[in-house]
Design a protein around this motif. Structure first.
Motif, PDB file in Angstrom:
ATOM      1  N   SER A 137       4.783 -11.864  -3.791  1.00 54.94           N
ATOM      2  CA  SER A 137       3.572 -12.216  -4.543  1.00 54.94           C
ATOM      3  C   SER A 137       2.793 -13.314  -3.841  1.00 54.94           C
ATOM      4  CB  SER A 137       3.953 -12.658  -5.965  1.00 54.94           C
ATOM      5  OG  SER A 137       4.555 -11.597  -6.689  1.00 54.94           O
ATOM      6  N   ASN A 138       3.490 -14.286  -3.298  1.00 51.65           N
ATOM      7  CA  ASN A 138       2.827 -15.366  -2.565  1.00 51.65           C
ATOM      8  C   ASN A 138       2.120 -14.828  -1.323  1.00 51.65           C
ATOM      9  OD1 ASN A 138       2.355 -18.277  -1.882  1.00 51.65           O
ATOM     10  ND2 ASN A 138       3.652 -17.718  -0.134  1.00 51.65           N
ATOM     11  N   ALA A 139       2.758 -13.872  -0.634  1.00 50.30           N
ATOM     12  CA  ALA A 139       2.135 -13.275   0.550  1.00 50.30           C
ATOM     13  C   ALA A 139       0.863 -12.527   0.160  1.00 50.30           C
ATOM     14  CB  ALA A 139       3.119 -12.327   1.232  1.00 50.30           C
ATOM     15  N   LEU A 140       0.909 -11.804  -0.970  1.00 43.20           N
ATOM     16  CA  LEU A 140      -0.287 -11.094  -1.433  1.00 43.20           C
ATOM     17  C   LEU A 140      -1.404 -12.074  -1.769  1.00 43.20           C
ATOM     18  CD1 LEU A 140      -1.789  -8.562  -2.254  1.00 43.20           C
ATOM     19  CD2 LEU A 140      -0.618  -8.636  -4.488  1.00 43.20           C
ATOM     20  N   ALA A 141      -1.038 -13.191  -2.390  1.00 41.47           N
ATOM     21  CA  ALA A 141      -2.053 -14.201  -2.717  1.00 41.47           C
ATOM     22  C   ALA A 141      -2.713 -14.737  -1.446  1.00 41.47           C
ATOM     23  CB  ALA A 141      -1.414 -15.329  -3.517  1.00 41.47           C
ATOM     24  N   ARG A 142      -1.923 -14.953  -0.408  1.00 41.09           N
ATOM     25  CA  ARG A 142      -2.483 -15.459   0.854  1.00 41.09           C
ATOM     26  C   ARG A 142      -3.380 -14.408   1.515  1.00 41.09           C
ATOM     27  NH1 ARG A 142       2.479 -17.419   4.305  1.00 41.09           N
ATOM     28  NH2 ARG A 142       0.792 -17.946   5.789  1.00 41.09           N
ATOM     29  N   LEU A 143      -2.997 -13.145   1.408  1.00 40.85           N
ATOM     30  CA  LEU A 143      -3.829 -12.074   1.949  1.00 40.85           C
ATOM     31  C   LEU A 143      -5.170 -12.009   1.218  1.00 40.85           C
ATOM     32  CD1 LEU A 143      -1.109  -9.292   2.356  1.00 40.85           C
ATOM     33  CD2 LEU A 143      -2.572 -10.129   4.202  1.00 40.85           C
ATOM     34  N   ARG A 144      -5.127 -12.134  -0.109  1.00 38.22           N
ATOM     35  CA  ARG A 144      -6.357 -12.110  -0.909  1.00 38.22           C
ATOM     36  C   ARG A 144      -7.253 -13.273  -0.533  1.00 38.22           C
ATOM     37  NH1 ARG A 144      -3.277 -10.479  -6.596  1.00 38.22           N
ATOM     38  NH2 ARG A 144      -3.797  -8.228  -6.510  1.00 38.22           N
ATOM     39  N   ASP A 145      -6.652 -14.416  -0.294  1.00 30.01           N
ATOM     40  CA  ASP A 145      -7.437 -15.594   0.074  1.00 30.01           C
ATOM     41  C   ASP A 145      -8.078 -15.401   1.442  1.00 30.01           C
ATOM     42  OD1 ASP A 145      -8.198 -18.473  -0.340  1.00 30.01           O
ATOM     43  OD2 ASP A 145      -6.991 -18.678   1.474  1.00 30.01           O
ATOM     44  N   TYR A 146      -7.322 -14.827   2.371  1.00 29.20           N
ATOM     45  CA  TYR A 146      -7.859 -14.642   3.728  1.00 29.20           C
ATOM     46  C   TYR A 146      -8.996 -13.623   3.730  1.00 29.20           C
ATOM     47  CZ  TYR A 146      -8.194 -13.388   8.645  1.00 29.20           C
ATOM     48  OH  TYR A 146      -8.697 -13.141   9.903  1.00 29.20           O
ATOM     49  N   PHE A 147      -8.793 -12.476   3.064  1.00 29.54           N
ATOM     50  CA  PHE A 147      -9.798 -11.410   3.094  1.00 29.54           C
ATOM     51  C   PHE A 147     -10.888 -11.588   2.039  1.00 29.54           C
ATOM     52  CE2 PHE A 147      -6.250  -9.155   5.222  1.00 29.54           C
ATOM     53  CZ  PHE A 147      -6.911  -8.720   6.360  1.00 29.54           C
ATOM     54  N   GLN A 148     -10.674 -12.579   1.120  1.00 29.72           N
ATOM     55  CA  GLN A 148     -11.640 -12.792   0.033  1.00 29.72           C
ATOM     56  C   GLN A 148     -11.878 -11.493  -0.734  1.00 29.72           C
ATOM     57  OE1 GLN A 148     -13.303 -16.068  -0.750  1.00 29.72           O
ATOM     58  NE2 GLN A 148     -11.325 -16.359   0.260  1.00 29.72           N
ATOM     59  N   ASP A 149     -10.747 -10.841  -1.046  1.00 31.56           N
ATOM     60  CA  ASP A 149     -10.794  -9.561  -1.745  1.00 31.56           C
ATOM     61  C   ASP A 149      -9.492  -9.405  -2.519  1.00 31.56           C
ATOM     62  OD1 ASP A 149     -12.360  -6.721  -1.571  1.00 31.56           O
ATOM     63  OD2 ASP A 149     -10.181  -6.360  -1.653  1.00 31.56           O
ATOM     64  N   ASP A 150      -9.548  -8.700  -3.659  1.00 33.18           N
ATOM     65  CA  ASP A 150      -8.326  -8.510  -4.456  1.00 33.18           C
ATOM     66  C   ASP A 150      -7.310  -7.628  -3.746  1.00 33.18           C
ATOM     67  OD1 ASP A 150      -9.151 -10.095  -6.547  1.00 33.18           O
ATOM     68  OD2 ASP A 150     -10.051  -8.441  -7.673  1.00 33.18           O
ATOM     69  N   LEU A 151      -7.774  -6.754  -2.898  1.00 28.11           N
ATOM     70  CA  LEU A 151      -6.944  -5.834  -2.137  1.00 28.11           C
ATOM     71  C   LEU A 151      -6.242  -4.805  -3.008  1.00 28.11           C
ATOM     72  CD1 LEU A 151      -5.396  -8.262   0.524  1.00 28.11           C
ATOM     73  CD2 LEU A 151      -7.341  -6.725   0.786  1.00 28.11           C
ATOM     74  N   PHE A 152      -5.584  -5.248  -4.079  1.00 25.74           N
ATOM     75  CA  PHE A 152      -4.934  -4.336  -5.014  1.00 25.74           C
ATOM     76  C   PHE A 152      -5.304  -4.746  -6.438  1.00 25.74           C
ATOM     77  CE2 PHE A 152      -2.216  -4.488  -1.257  1.00 25.74           C
ATOM     78  CZ  PHE A 152      -2.067  -3.139  -0.967  1.00 25.74           C
ATOM     79  N   PRO A 174      -5.367   0.299  -4.396  1.00 29.92           N
ATOM     80  CA  PRO A 174      -6.061  -0.451  -3.349  1.00 29.92           C
ATOM     81  C   PRO A 174      -7.566  -0.490  -3.576  1.00 29.92           C
ATOM     82  CG  PRO A 174      -5.471   1.725  -2.552  1.00 29.92           C
ATOM     83  CD  PRO A 174      -4.853   1.595  -3.914  1.00 29.92           C
ATOM     84  N   THR A 175      -8.174  -1.599  -3.213  1.00 32.99           N
ATOM     85  CA  THR A 175      -9.624  -1.701  -3.223  1.00 32.99           C
ATOM     86  C   THR A 175     -10.178  -0.914  -2.042  1.00 32.99           C
ATOM     87  OG1 THR A 175      -9.668  -3.669  -1.836  1.00 32.99           O
ATOM     88  CG2 THR A 175      -9.459  -4.021  -4.224  1.00 32.99           C
ATOM     89  N   ARG A 176     -11.501  -0.788  -1.971  1.00 34.37           N
ATOM     90  CA  ARG A 176     -12.104  -0.040  -0.880  1.00 34.37           C
ATOM     91  C   ARG A 176     -11.803  -0.716   0.461  1.00 34.37           C
ATOM     92  NH1 ARG A 176     -18.213   1.606  -1.875  1.00 34.37           N
ATOM     93  NH2 ARG A 176     -17.702   2.776   0.021  1.00 34.37           N
ATOM     94  N   LEU A 177     -11.821  -2.068   0.478  1.00 28.66           N
ATOM     95  CA  LEU A 177     -11.494  -2.775   1.723  1.00 28.66           C
ATOM     96  C   LEU A 177     -10.055  -2.501   2.121  1.00 28.66           C
ATOM     97  CD1 LEU A 177     -12.111  -4.814   3.984  1.00 28.66           C
ATOM     98  CD2 LEU A 177     -11.409  -6.639   2.405  1.00 28.66           C
ATOM     99  N   CYS A 178      -9.150  -2.571   1.146  1.00 24.14           N
ATOM    100  CA  CYS A 178      -7.734  -2.338   1.444  1.00 24.14           C
ATOM    101  C   CYS A 178      -7.514  -0.899   1.901  1.00 24.14           C
ATOM    102  CB  CYS A 178      -6.894  -2.635   0.212  1.00 24.14           C
ATOM    103  SG  CYS A 178      -5.121  -2.454   0.486  1.00 24.14           S
ATOM    104  N   GLU A 179      -8.216   0.051   1.271  1.00 26.11           N
ATOM    105  CA  GLU A 179      -8.062   1.443   1.649  1.00 26.11           C
ATOM    106  C   GLU A 179      -8.485   1.683   3.096  1.00 26.11           C
ATOM    107  OE1 GLU A 179      -6.284   4.420   1.165  1.00 26.11           O
ATOM    108  OE2 GLU A 179      -6.773   3.863  -0.899  1.00 26.11           O
ATOM    109  N   HIS A 188       0.833  -1.204   0.000  1.00 25.66           N
ATOM    110  CA  HIS A 188       0.000   0.000   0.000  1.00 25.66           C
ATOM    111  C   HIS A 188       0.871   1.259   0.000  1.00 25.66           C
ATOM    112  CE1 HIS A 188      -2.554   3.142   1.893  1.00 25.66           C
ATOM    113  NE2 HIS A 188      -3.503   2.589   1.134  1.00 25.66           N
ATOM    114  N   ARG A 189       1.979   1.212   0.710  1.00 18.81           N
ATOM    115  CA  ARG A 189       2.852   2.375   0.826  1.00 18.81           C
ATOM    116  C   ARG A 189       3.623   2.625  -0.473  1.00 18.81           C
ATOM    117  NH1 ARG A 189       5.262   0.659   4.847  1.00 18.81           N
ATOM    118  NH2 ARG A 189       7.199  -0.094   3.917  1.00 18.81           N
ATOM    119  N   THR A 190       4.075   1.537  -1.144  1.00 21.99           N
ATOM    120  CA  THR A 190       4.930   1.686  -2.332  1.00 21.99           C
ATOM    121  C   THR A 190       4.163   1.591  -3.643  1.00 21.99           C
ATOM    122  OG1 THR A 190       5.396  -0.704  -2.422  1.00 21.99           O
ATOM    123  CG2 THR A 190       6.871   0.671  -1.069  1.00 21.99           C
ATOM    124  N   GLY A 191       2.990   0.960  -3.628  1.00 25.63           N
ATOM    125  CA  GLY A 191       2.217   0.780  -4.861  1.00 25.63           C
ATOM    126  C   GLY A 191       2.818  -0.244  -5.788  1.00 25.63           C
TER     127      GLY A 191
END
Length: 310
Positions: free
Chosen positions: A38-53, A62-67, A18-21
């Motif tokens: 990239s693997n960490a981002l994939a795990r975050l997306r799976d946990y939050f059920q959201d693309d996040l970025f 960032p998506t609205r949830l990520c924001e 989020h800080r670096t884009g």
């Protein structure tokens, strides 16, 4: 979502992206490879059920949830980093540190004034509180952080409690300047006979009672010579000054009071004079804390007359 299943290290990745884009830039900031990030981002997306970025011409957006999540995560991470970072920039002149120590009534009279003077000069915004703790309970009080350190006749043998010998002390007799032994010469040291002919006043504070004086009285068969047993050392000078009583007190106390009140100090028979060790004790959990290291250094500077740990 089950928070217990979330790897909290992933939140650092979320905040960094989020800080670096950029996944690549975030990985460099965290010393992670691009695939690991990239693997960490994939795990975050799976946990939050959201693309996040999501990708855009200007980079990851960032998506609205990520924001909503990312700024709060960043704030909490900064607070956590501040809490767990060991600081080596303790400045006594600016610190509003509050220390809690345990001293007996005698210790308060002997140690608190010099320590308070040092604090007022070097750490004027700091606070110091003496908390009454029985000698046997000092280790538990240190472990529970009820107190930060203690000074006294302490011999802790508890895991996690550390001790440093400050000095070795011995007892002396103190009397009115008019007092003289009933027989023999009035030299610097009283004989066993002169002591046996004296009427005594001694202190036996309940919380910090040191049995060596009583043991000496028993050993020399002087128990019946004790006219008054006080609870606190503070009463002894006046009692001796205004009567024909002889009191038995630590030499450090006698030297201090003797000058202020014009008392006479006598050495006790060498074979009988009780002695003891005065120690500074603290808990290992504060051993490397700069503020606690500083206050212990002041104690050692003011009162330490021995080298090494006990």
């Amino acid at each position: 979502m089950n928070f217990r299943q979330l790897d909290l290290n992933l939140l650092r990745v979320l905040a960094a992206i989020h800080r670096t884009g950029s996944v690549t830039a975030a990985g460099k900031a965290l010393a992670l490879s691009q695939p690991a990030t990239s693997n960490a981002l994939a795990r975050l997306r799976d946990y939050f059920q959201d693309d996040l970025f999501v990708r855009s011409p200007g980079g990851l957006q960032p998506t609205r949830l990520c924001e909503r999540l990312a700024p709060e995560v960043q704030t909490q991470l900064q607070m956590l980093e501040t809490a767990v970072t060991v600081r080596d920039d303790f400045d006594p002149a600016r610190s509003d540190m509050r220390w809690r120590l345990s001293l007996s009534d005698l210790g308060e009279m002997m140690f608190l004034p010099p320590l308070a003077a040092a604090l007022r000069q070097q750490a004027p915004q700091a606070r110091l509180t003496n908390i009454s703790v029985a000698a046997d309970d000092v280790p538990a009080a240190l472990e529970s952080r009820e107190i930060d350190f203690a000074i006294g006749i302490l011999q802790p043998h508890h895991r996690g409690v550390r001790a440093e010998l400050l000095f070795r002390e011995h007892y002396v007799a103190m009397t009115s300047p008019r007092w003289r032994p009933a027989s023999g010469k009035a030299g610097r040291t009283l004989s066993a006979r002169q002591l046996a002919e004296s009427s005594l006043v001694v202190a036996a504070p309940t919380a910090t009672f040191h049995g060596s004086v009583e043991q000496m009285l028993v050993r020399m068969k002087l128990g019946d010579r004790v006219v008054i047993r006080a609870r606190h050392f503070g009463a002894l000078p006046e009692l001796a000054l205004n009567t024909d009583l002889l009191t038995i007190v630590p030499q450090m106390y006698a030297a201090n009071v003797g000058q202020r009140m014009d008392m006479r100090v006598w050495e006790l028979p060498r074979a009988a004079a009780p002695s003891y060790d005065v120690r500074l004790v603290w808990h290992a959990s504060t051993a490397k804390d700069p503020a606690h290291q500083w206050i212990r250094a002041q104690v050692h500077r003011l009162f330490g007359r021995a080298q090494g740990a006990a």
